[in-house]
Design an enzyme around this catalytic site. Structure first.
Site, PDB file in Angstrom:
ATOM      1  N   HIS A 151       0.826  -1.197   0.000  1.00 52.93           N
ATOM      2  CA  HIS A 151       0.000   0.000   0.000  1.00 52.93           C
ATOM      3  C   HIS A 151       0.864   1.252   0.000  1.00 52.93           C
ATOM      4  O   HIS A 151       1.774   1.378   0.822  1.00 52.93           O
ATOM      5  CB  HIS A 151      -0.910   0.031   1.229  1.00 52.93           C
ATOM      6  CG  HIS A 151      -2.013  -0.977   1.194  1.00 52.93           C
ATOM      7  ND1 HIS A 151      -3.130  -0.901   2.007  1.00 52.93           N
ATOM      8  CD2 HIS A 151      -2.181  -2.093   0.443  1.00 52.93           C
ATOM      9  CE1 HIS A 151      -3.931  -1.924   1.753  1.00 52.93           C
ATOM     10  NE2 HIS A 151      -3.368  -2.661   0.815  1.00 52.93           N
ATOM     11  N   GLU A 170      -4.491   6.653  -2.901  1.00 55.98           N
ATOM     12  CA  GLU A 170      -4.032   5.390  -2.325  1.00 55.98           C
ATOM     13  C   GLU A 170      -3.788   4.399  -3.464  1.00 55.98           C
ATOM     14  O   GLU A 170      -4.638   4.221  -4.333  1.00 55.98           O
ATOM     15  CB  GLU A 170      -5.065   4.811  -1.362  1.00 55.98           C
ATOM     16  CG  GLU A 170      -4.588   3.505  -0.731  1.00 55.98           C
ATOM     17  CD  GLU A 170      -5.681   2.762   0.026  1.00 55.98           C
ATOM     18  OE1 GLU A 170      -5.424   2.365   1.167  1.00 55.98           O
ATOM     19  OE2 GLU A 170      -6.777   2.585  -0.541  1.00 55.98           O
ATOM     20  N   GLU A 185     -12.096 -13.244   0.064  1.00 53.45           N
ATOM     21  CA  GLU A 185     -12.192 -13.009   1.515  1.00 53.45           C
ATOM     22  C   GLU A 185     -13.240 -11.946   1.801  1.00 53.45           C
ATOM     23  O   GLU A 185     -14.038 -12.067   2.741  1.00 53.45           O
ATOM     24  CB  GLU A 185     -10.824 -12.593   2.057  1.00 53.45           C
ATOM     25  CG  GLU A 185     -10.743 -12.477   3.583  1.00 53.45           C
ATOM     26  CD  GLU A 185     -11.094 -11.097   4.108  1.00 53.45           C
ATOM     27  OE1 GLU A 185     -11.333 -10.953   5.313  1.00 53.45           O
ATOM     28  OE2 GLU A 185     -11.154 -10.152   3.279  1.00 53.45           O
TER      29      GLU A 185
END
Length: 262
Positions: A151, A170, A185
């Site tokens: 990230h 981001e 997930e």
């Protein structure tokens, strides 16, 4: 709030009408500022996406290998931003939101192999108009549930008609296997707010380990095949180039002329 303003504007007397018009004008100004605010993040996202697409095409045509499988951009909706500032107890003004929320604009880059993640990260960080604010490496240090990704929070300049703004973007960079795991997930636990049983948590982490092992095995195969390709390079490959899905023949005399200048 809008309903109350409409009622005021329909009330008796000039004062009520003036108050209603004033409130509507204020709403128009607020809407204008919010639109400008959201557009600056969209433009920042567009700028970063363009940078990535340029790298993608360069790798495809110059380096004979494209490490970027695909990208996906995301801009938080005003509703989502409102929920986050309420949850985090952030002041209701644009300056506070700009400072405190750094994932309004987001882009995900899915790469072929783990080494590609760091290669793309370095290339983006080395661009002069990209300022790295934060880097979290969840590949070397996975989250407790097994999540892996790199990230980056970066700042990028956006030139508007009357000003220059730096907006946060981001960037998440991960492999196909990491993206597959993270996507499933999220689907499995979507809207499930209770504590996950320990046996399921362990199983989830195990699947992340399996995905990671697959990444390393596939990258090893990739390197071995590349060695074979290099040893089998032929004259046809050297005398042809491709651009915009069209193959071009490069005259050998042209190549030799460049070699003669060295």
């Amino acid at each position: 709030m809008l309903c109350s303003i409409i009622k005021l504007s329909c009330g008796k007397g000039r004062n009520a009408l003036h108050t209603g018009e004033s409130n509507i004008q204020s709403l128009k100004e607020i809407r204008k500022e919010l639109t400008r605010f959201m557009m600056s993040y969209k433009f920042g996202l567009d700028e970063m996406d363009t940078k990535i697409q340029i790298l993608k095409e360069e790798f495809q045509h110059i380096h004979d290998y494209n490490p970027i499988e695909h990208t996906k951009t995301r801009l938080k909706s005003p509703e989502s931003i409102f929920k986050k500032i309420t949850r985090k107890n952030i002041d209701f003004n644009l300056e506070s939101i700009e400072h405190a929320i750094r994932d309004i604009a987001g882009i995900r880059i899915v790469c072929s192999f783990i080494s590609d993640i760091y290669k793309i990260s370095d290339l983006l960080q080395n661009q002069k108009d990209v300022t790295v604010v934060e880097c979290k490496d969840y590949i070397k240090n996975p989250k407790p549930n097994g999540y892996q990704s790199l990230h980056l929070i970066v700042k990028i300049p956006v030139y508007l008609s009357d000003q220059m703004k730096e907006v946060y973007v981001e960037i998440q960079i991960r492999t196909v296997a990491m993206d597959f795991w993270a996507s499933l997930e999220h689907k499995i636990f979507y809207k499930y707010s209770k504590n996950v049983p320990e046996d399921l948590t362990k199983e989830l982490k195990f699947t992340a380990t399996v995905a990671s092992e697959l990444d390393y095995r596939m990258e090893k195969l990739h390197k071995e095949i590349n060695k074979l390709k290099e040893s089998e390079a032929n004259e046809f490959d050297l005398l042809h180039s491709e651009l915009n899905n069209e193959k071009y023949h490069i005259p050998i005399a042209l190549l030799e002329s460049f070699l003669g200048k060295e």
